[in-house]
Design a protein around this motif. Structure first.
Motif, PDB file in Angstrom:
ATOM      1  N   ASP A 237      -2.635   8.505  -3.406  1.00  0.00           N
ATOM      2  CA  ASP A 237      -3.062   7.855  -2.186  1.00  0.00           C
ATOM      3  C   ASP A 237      -1.883   7.782  -1.405  1.00  0.00           C
TER       4      ASP A 237
ATOM      5  N   GLY B 284       0.622  -1.162   0.034  1.00  0.00           N
ATOM      6  CA  GLY B 284       0.113  -0.039   0.084  1.00  0.00           C
ATOM      7  C   GLY B 284       0.737   1.462  -0.041  1.00  0.00           C
TER       8      GLY B 284
ATOM      9  N   THR C  40      -4.471  -0.074  -4.828  1.00  0.00           N
ATOM     10  CA  THR C  40      -5.423   0.979  -4.702  1.00  0.00           C
ATOM     11  C   THR C  40      -5.434   1.581  -6.005  1.00  0.00           C
TER      12      THR C  40
ATOM     13  N   VAL D 221      -9.991  -0.978  -4.221  1.00  0.00           N
ATOM     14  CA  VAL D 221      -9.051  -1.935  -4.141  1.00  0.00           C
ATOM     15  C   VAL D 221      -9.027  -2.921  -5.343  1.00  0.00           C
TER      16      VAL D 221
ATOM     17  N   LEU E 216      -4.337   0.980   4.933  1.00  0.00           N
ATOM     18  CA  LEU E 216      -5.496   2.045   4.837  1.00  0.00           C
ATOM     19  C   LEU E 216      -5.041   3.156   5.361  1.00  0.00           C
TER      20      LEU E 216
ATOM     21  N   ARG F 201     -12.319   4.235  -1.037  1.00  0.00           N
ATOM     22  CA  ARG F 201     -11.363   3.604  -1.814  1.00  0.00           C
ATOM     23  C   ARG F 201     -11.525   2.349  -2.530  1.00  0.00           C
TER      24      ARG F 201
ATOM     25  N   VAL G 175      -8.976   6.749  -4.880  1.00  0.00           N
ATOM     26  CA  VAL G 175      -9.173   7.017  -3.466  1.00  0.00           C
ATOM     27  C   VAL G 175      -9.563   8.426  -3.398  1.00  0.00           C
TER      28      VAL G 175
ATOM     29  N   THR H 268       1.108  -0.708  -5.576  1.00  0.00           N
ATOM     30  CA  THR H 268       0.173  -0.571  -4.989  1.00  0.00           C
ATOM     31  C   THR H 268      -1.263  -1.202  -5.477  1.00  0.00           C
TER      32      THR H 268
ATOM     33  N   VAL I  40      -3.093  -4.482   2.463  1.00  0.00           N
ATOM     34  CA  VAL I  40      -3.285  -3.199   1.698  1.00  0.00           C
ATOM     35  C   VAL I  40      -3.305  -2.352   2.938  1.00  0.00           C
TER      36      VAL I  40
END
Length: 1440
Positions: A1019, A941, A1070, A1042, A976, A1040, A1073, A1068, A974
């Protein structure tokens, strides 16, 4: 109109259909169901004890081994005992289920004892003292003394525990009034004795903490933190609460008079919340540390103004955005040094995760404390519930409140950092003497930070009139460790907030078909807490099985021109601790490699091996009783047996002419080979004329000579596999040879006893010819230093050619086989390889029982077979396949396709100084890899990555690889920003939509702006920014997206492969976001299919098909208590399936916080307080269509599942609505012309539902916040009416208007009830997979808040139901709870247990003695082996 049939909004006409007769079919029989509960993953949280900062993890010498400490982890309803070795590695020793709630725990030892006992306070109403038995690896009850009622009540003792340092007295207290003291002693046989309780009750008094003081050999003294509330009870205005006074009370136990008395009471700071005892010496009373807001105080034992006292400020965080009005408080403390160098040293942790070192300096002459020094050390990513210091390892263990439990080693930092000046108590003596004077300097500091405008005038005034000395410091980021180094960790899923299941599939090249993975699915979980409180908020992907990753040197150690057919790891001498050679066999060649550290090179002289032939078997000879000069190596090839001595001399045996060796096995003393008969041979009628050829046996004598036994054995069938039996402790050879044959598909046990050499002892028929045989001891090893138990049996594993693994028991003396059990593990021949999972010292032992785990190799997956507390587990071995940048997620056909597991053809365990444990070489095709079962699992992440370097692993401890009793492992993480609250999964696209929100938190943009950086749209993890608390009422939220496939791919990539990724490819998962500003808090979220608005001017039905959208409900300026907000918003986002991003379509303002959203037939259902509302999608906002305002209290969840069993016309689509405290309701939508939402069915029992799922059209599985699992079904008399195609609510207008019990006309029937013991957070329907040999029935999988995962298996046959019920009844009588809690009462904590069998209790059958097992089997008219087999089949039926 009934109260359950709410009208449509004004302007809409209501058309009631005419009354009509309904032909109601006869009602079906009453519903029934029986479930079998199993734990797939035990609770991983460590819950706190009765006193803050103590009791969650208790350290002590429970095994009684010199200089060894163990840690007892209190996990709510169980105790897990772990050991941390000198290297800081964590080893799980045992786990004991208590079948009750553990409230507190404390360790103690009596005089002249080297073993600690564990005192437990629980909900059983008894004080229990446990002793650990390291041989059987279980806690045993020493004393069990009842004193009150059961349950967790404020006036029932058990919440607080304290013990005298010399183990003379034990105090157990309640929060209110009651305290009991027990005198501990030993009898003439040195057994622990406990006296009758002595009362020390104080009415109208709340006790917050109690500790035992070190007063030497004088009468035991306890210090308690108390507060009296009598005046508050008598004051209706509540003003007396503001004058609350806390006191420090001393209780002394007079051992001579056997009497307890309260000697003194001293007023202390009203914010005091925690006590820690200080060790004392002769002539120097110890004292106690008192922790209050912003202050750490030491106070000696005594009363009056002359009692010595020291105070030092506990600094607050210094940040422009921080809430400096919020005090700093200590939550845990641990003593790390006692009076060495005239200092007493503690480690303290605050509620922000900041770690401090507290030094109490002593006078060199009087040994009295003269000063205290407090210094900031580090900021940990999580707040510890307890700290345990490990003196031998120079490390400490943090039992985290949220997140993983980590071992940190104290190091001397070489980095140049700006350290804060230490705080000394002597510098604040005068300020504390002026105790209530205003600190003007602090007021000026607060104004300079500009907080008057942010926190308001009232808070600014409170800052300007601060009543105690204050200090400030600047913390480092939680991941920027300078003085600590993480060594090892135990994965914890607590708090497990939500979960989902993602199907995983891949293309199996061996069969050319698209199949599902061995585990068939990935569990997606939301765990941890966000920027406030630490804990590391994460989205974790869990796979069933044991994780194995590529070693440090890269993905592929070597790639050969041919495909190896075998691999062996050899030591050069029996006394060596590490392996020296690696032997690989090819079609016509043999390659010998030298293994040194992490380097593998070719041996020039091949260590005496023949290299122009294929090797069938290789081993090192020697072992116990032989010197290194008498040892050697052995190579078996088709044309001979080659014995290579240490002096390089060679002794070779060759088979008779016309024959060749086809199979061979060897251990440290024995060699056995099988010959074949060449074509045309055997016409002379000699002994070799029989099919399959003979078995020839060799044995190494005391002089190092490998001798052939002249007696050969012909079986009359072709031999396909062989194995020696276990070498028992004290022996040097195995007494058995196990042989598998082709024609008769059987396995034979042959005796190697000289009196009956090669006699057939046992023959067992199989389902297919065996391909591999391995004898092992699948038993738990005893604790280090304890005597190993000797079992009369060992385990024989047989791999068959049809992909079935057979496990049977073999008697050590007679060789008889018993209790065969089959399990399908693949569709190719099964190969078996022993796996050494112990430390390097254990690996060097001379007995095979150290090899307590086995690799089971097949296709499409491999497995690890091991035993944990008497239960054998066969779990998939997940081997990461992301060894090249091009191997991305999605490789393979179909949705959710991934790289899939790496098929292992051959494997061998090895150990070097670089890989001392849990490592093995694996052959996959032409590649050889180094696989490790103790990997570091990096977070995937933003904020945890360096540009181009991949995820950081230097500040994250490695997880213990083979965690006993764990079914799942972390495949990817991941990171957050904030605490995850809501999640929706799109299995088709492999996307997860996560809603994150934190209270009293600043948004990332605010933090970047405070640091002088521009707000970033990229992010950014909160872990890369300082943890800053905002004032109450401030919220930070983000949404978000993912990519779960990308997360899996990144989680399986090696560091080398990550470094080769293109610079423009982010590390990543993500994909998108977005921060939600304006002080919005996400209260609901859902992935829905909404119909876009119809074209302008279009009439008739909407022609647009539903499109994927994400709807987020937020509350503006949310206040928690009392609950209110300034309004709510519904944000509708459109999903771009190609870019995997969201775009805002429109926002709709609503009058309350939307607490639940759900898609429904192209529209949107929203829960607003107690109102259920249906919206249609418009161009600029959502359009309200109808609503029902008569739901009970607060809607928390809405579901519209597609379940079988309905009428099939779509007119009665059912909506499941969960209420915060009134269970669930079934709502039916009546379309135009009625346009009504009608409550059809509700519950008669109030349930605080936290998780609901539909099993079929009439059955719901419900979990509540108190840990109860329920199965609800529409009453059988009502099913026939509401499922009738001609049924309409107007036909039952009288029933709807009248209702039943003040609610809907129809009610749920409770058919199953069971107390899990923890709050259920999610429930799923899980379909087992054929690859595991499970049945086709769906199971019910659930997760709990403390990190547990369980499953409910349906039992169909009545005979099986009766059998399990009787077994459970007998187990309740034989297995008593160690804390004295009734098992039946525990499973019926709130409502009586009904139609659910406790599989956790039934599986303890294997831990009983053989006599008790036989007695229970006789009572059930069954055999012991049959019970074991059936219990294992039930676990296999879960698909894990």
């Amino acid at each position: 109109m009934s109260a359950q049939m709410a009208a449509a909004p004004s302007g809409a006409e209501s058309h009631d259909p005419p009354m009509q007769e309904v032909d109601t079919p006869p009602p079906p029989p009453p519903p029934t169901a029986h479930l079998y509960q199993l734990n797939l993953q035990n609770q991983t949280a460590v819950t706190g004890g009765g006193t803050l900062g103590a009791g969650a993890a208790v350290i002590g010498a429970f095994c009684g081994i010199d200089k060894q400490k163990e840690i007892a982890l209190i996990q709510h309803t169980a105790i897990t005992l772990v050991r941390v070795d000198d290297e800081g590695r964590i080893h799980e020793m045992s786990r004991t289920e208590m079948f009750g709630v553990i409230r507190s725990a404390v360790a103690f030892h009596t005089y002249a004892s080297n073993k600690d006992f564990l005192a437990i306070g629980s909900d059983s109403g008894k004080i229990v003292i446990l002793e650990y038995n390291p041989v059987i690896k279980q806690f045993l009850t020493v004393h069990e003394e009842p004193y009150s009622r059961t349950g967790v009540r404020r006036m029932v003792p058990g919440q607080l525990l304290a013990v005298d340092p010399l183990g003379r007295a034990l105090l157990v207290g309640a929060l209110d009034k009651q305290k009991l003291v027990y005198v501990l002693s030993r009898d003439h046989a040195h057994r622990l004795t406990i006296s009758s309780p002595l009362e020390a009750h104080v009415p109208n008094s709340v006790c917050l903490a109690v500790v035992g003081l070190d007063v030497g050999t004088r009468n035991p003294v306890f210090a308690a933190l108390e507060s009296e509330y009598e005046d508050m009870d008598m004051d209706p205005s509540g003003e007396a609460a503001s004058d609350l006074i806390k006191v420090l009370s001393y209780y002394e136990l007079d051992l001579a008079l056997n009497h307890m008395v309260r000697k003194a009471r001293t007023p202390i700071d009203a914010t005091s919340h925690m006590l820690v005892p200080v060790p004392g010496t002769t002539g120097c009373p110890s004292g106690v540390l008192i922790f209050s807001a912003d202050t750490v105080a030491w106070r000696g034992v005594g009363i009056g103004p002359d009692t010595p006292e020291l105070r030092v400020p506990l600094p607050r965080r210094n940040h422009p955005l921080g809430d400096i009005a919020r005090p700093s408080m200590v939550t845990s403390a641990v003593l790390i040094r006692t009076r060495k160098n005239r200092r007493i040293v503690y480690l303290l942790q605050s509620d922000d995760g900041d770690l401090f070192r507290l030094i109490i300096e002593l006078d060199p002459k009087t040994a009295q404390p003269v000063d205290m020094v407090l210094k900031y050390i580090e900021t940990l990513p999580s707040v510890a519930a307890s700290l345990c210091f490990l003196e031998d390892a120079g490390a400490f263990f943090t039992a985290s409140e949220f997140g993983d439990h980590v071992v940190y080693r104290l190091i001397e930092s070489t980095r140049e950092t700006v350290e804060e000046d230490p705080l000394r108590a002597s510098d604040f003596t005068r300020q504390y003497a002026q105790y209530y004077r205003t600190d003007a300097g602090f007021a000026n500091m607060s104004r300079s930070f500009g907080f008057t405008s942010r926190v308001g005038a009232a808070d600014a005034t409170a800052l300007a009139t601060a009543q105690r000395p204050l200090a400030f410091f600047t913390p480092r980021a939680p991941g920027d460790l300078v003085n600590l180094a993480p060594v090892d960790s135990v994965a914890s899923l607590s708090p497990l907030i939500d979960s989902g299941i993602l199907p995983v599939s891949f293309t199996d090249s061996s069969i050319g078909q698209h199949v599902q993975a061995s585990d068939g699915r990935v569990m997606v979980t939301l765990t941890g807490s966000g920027s406030v409180g630490g804990g590391g908020a994460e989205l974790r992907l869990l796979r069933a099985g044991v994780r194995s990753v590529i070693g440090d040197r890269g993905s592929a150690v070597a790639e050969f021109p041919g495909v190896p057919s075998g691999i062996w790891a050899l030591r050069q001498r029996p006394s060596d601790l590490f392996d020296s050679y690696l032997v690989l066999s090819f079609l016509n060649d043999t390659l010998v490699l030298s293994v040194q550290s992490a380097h593998v090179t070719v041996v020039e002289d091949a260590a005496g091996f023949l290299t122009k032939v294929a090797t069938i078997c290789a081993a090192h000879l020697g072992g116990a009783g032989l010197a290194d000069q008498s040892a050697g190596l052995v190579q078996v090839h088709a044309n001979g047996v080659r014995h290579i001595r240490p002096d390089k001399s060679v002794q070779e045996w060759r088979p008779p002419p016309g024959t060749q060796i086809v199979h061979a096995i060897a251990n440290t003393r024995q060699v056995a080979i099988t010959l074949n008969q060449a074509s045309g041979a055997g016409a002379s009628g000699d002994d070799f004329a029989e099919p399959g050829g003979p078995i020839v046996y060799f044995e190494l004598d005391q002089h190092g000579q490998l001798n052939e036994y002249q007696h050969h054995k012909s079986l009359g069938a072709e031999v396909t596999a062989m194995a020696f039996g276990i070498v028992s402790e004290g022996a040097v050879r195995s007494p058995f040879l196990i042989v598998g044959t082709l024609e008769d598909e059987s396995v034979r046990v042959l005796s190697l006893d000289p009196d009956g050499f090669f006699d057939t002892l046992m023959t067992q028929a199989l389902l297919a010819p065996p391909s591999s045989i391995l004898a092992t001891n699948l038993q738990d090893l005893p604790a280090p230093g304890a005597a190993a138990p000797i079992s009369g049996q060992f385990t024989l594993l047989i791999g068959l050619r049809n992909g079935v693994l057979v496990r049977t028991n073999i008697d050590r003396l007679t060789g008889m086989l018993s209790s065969p059990r089959n399990r399908l593990v693949g569709h190719t021949p099964v190969k078996l390889s022993p796996l050494t999972t112990n430390s390097v010292l254990d690996q060097s032992a001379a007995f095979d029982h150290c090899r307590d785990a086995v690799l089971v190799l097949s296709s499409p997956a491999s497995y690890v077979c091991y035993s944990h507390q008497g239960r054998v587990s066969v779990l998939p071995l997940t081997i990461d396949a992301g060894d090249a940048p091009g191997a991305g997620a999605g490789a393979g056909a179909g949705a959710g396709a991934t790289d899939g597991p790496v098929a292992v053809d051959h494997a061998v365990p090895f150990s070097t100084d670089k890989f001392p444990r849990n490592s093995f070489f694996a052959i996959s095709g032409r590649k050889m890899r180094v696989l490790d079962l103790t990997p570091a699992v990096p977070a995937v992440g933003p904020g945890l990555t360096d540009a181009g370097a991949g995820p950081k692993t230097d500040t994250s401890a490695g997880e213990s690889g083979l965690i006993r009793g764990a079914t799942f492992h972390t495949a990817a993480r991941v990171a957050l920003r904030y605490t995850p609250r809501k999640m929706s999964i799109c299995p088709r696209l492999g996307l997860a939509f996560v809603g994150e929100v934190d209270h009293r938190a600043w948004g990332v943009d605010d933090l970047l702006e405070a640091q002088g950086q521009p707000a970033s749209s990229k992010d950014t993890s909160a872990a890369s920014l300082p943890s800053v608390r905002a004032p109450a009422g401030f919220w930070a939220s983000c949404l978000r997206v993912v990519d779960l496939r990308q997360a899996l791919h990144l989680g399986t990539m090696t560091p080398v492969a990550r470094g080769t990724l293109p610079a423009d490819q982010p590390l990543t998962a993500t994909t998108w976001v977005e921060e939600l500003g304006n002080n919005q808090a996400i209260t609901s979220m859902g992935f829905v299919m909404l119909q876009p608005p119809a074209p302008v001017g279009h009439t008739g039905p909407n022609p647009n098909p539903p499109a994927p959208h994400v709807v987020v409900g937020t509350a503006v300026n949310l206040q928690l208590a009392p609950r209110k907000c300034a309004g709510g918003k519904l944000h509708v986002y459109a999903l771009d399936e190609t870019a995997k991003t969201l775009s805002l379509v429109h926002t709709t303002d609503v009058d309350d916080a939307p607490t639940a959203v759900c898609g429904f037939r192209g529209r949107l259902l929203v829960g607003l307080g107690r109102t259920l509302r249906l919206y249609d999608n418009g161009r600029r906002r959502l359009l309200r269509k109808c609503e029902n305002r008569n739901l009970p209290n607060l809607i928390t969840r809405i579901q519209a599942p597609e379940t079988p069993g309905g009428r099939g016309d779509g007119a009665d689509d059912r909506i499941i609505v969960s209420d915060v405290q009134e269970s669930v309701s079934l709502v039916s939508y009546l379309p135009v012309p009625e346009n009504h939402l009608v409550v059809v069915v509700d519950d008669t029992v109030p349930r605080w539902a936290t998780a609901v799922t539909a099993l079929d059209h009439n059955t719901l599985a419900v979990g509540d916040k108190f840990g109860n699992f329920s199965l609800l079904r529409v009453h059988h008399e009502s099913v026939g009416r509401i499922t009738n195609p001609n049924w309409h609510p107007s036909a039952d207008r009288v029933d709807f208007e009248r209702g039943l019990l003040g609610g809907a006309p129809y009610k749920f029937t409770n058919i199953c009830e069971y107390h899990v013991g923890d709050m259920i957070t999610s429930i799923h329907r899980a379909q087992p997979h054929a690859a595991t040999g499970a049945s086709d029935d769906e199971n019910i999988m659930y997760t709990t808040l403390l990190g547990g995962v369980g499953v409910m298996v349906p039992i169909r046959r009545q005979t099986n139901i009766e059998f399990l019920q009787l077994l459970e009844m007998h187990m309740r009588n034989e297995v008593s709870s160690l804390i004295g809690r009734s098992h039946l009462a525990y499973r019926s904590y709130y409502t009586p247990v009904r139609n659910v069998i406790d599989g956790t209790l039934c599986e303890l059958f294997s831990t009983l003695s053989l006599e008790k097992q036989a007695a229970i089997a006789d009572a059930l008219n069954s055999e012991v082996d049959e019970i074991h087999t059936y219990l294992e089949e039930l676990r296999v039926q879960t698909g894990f």
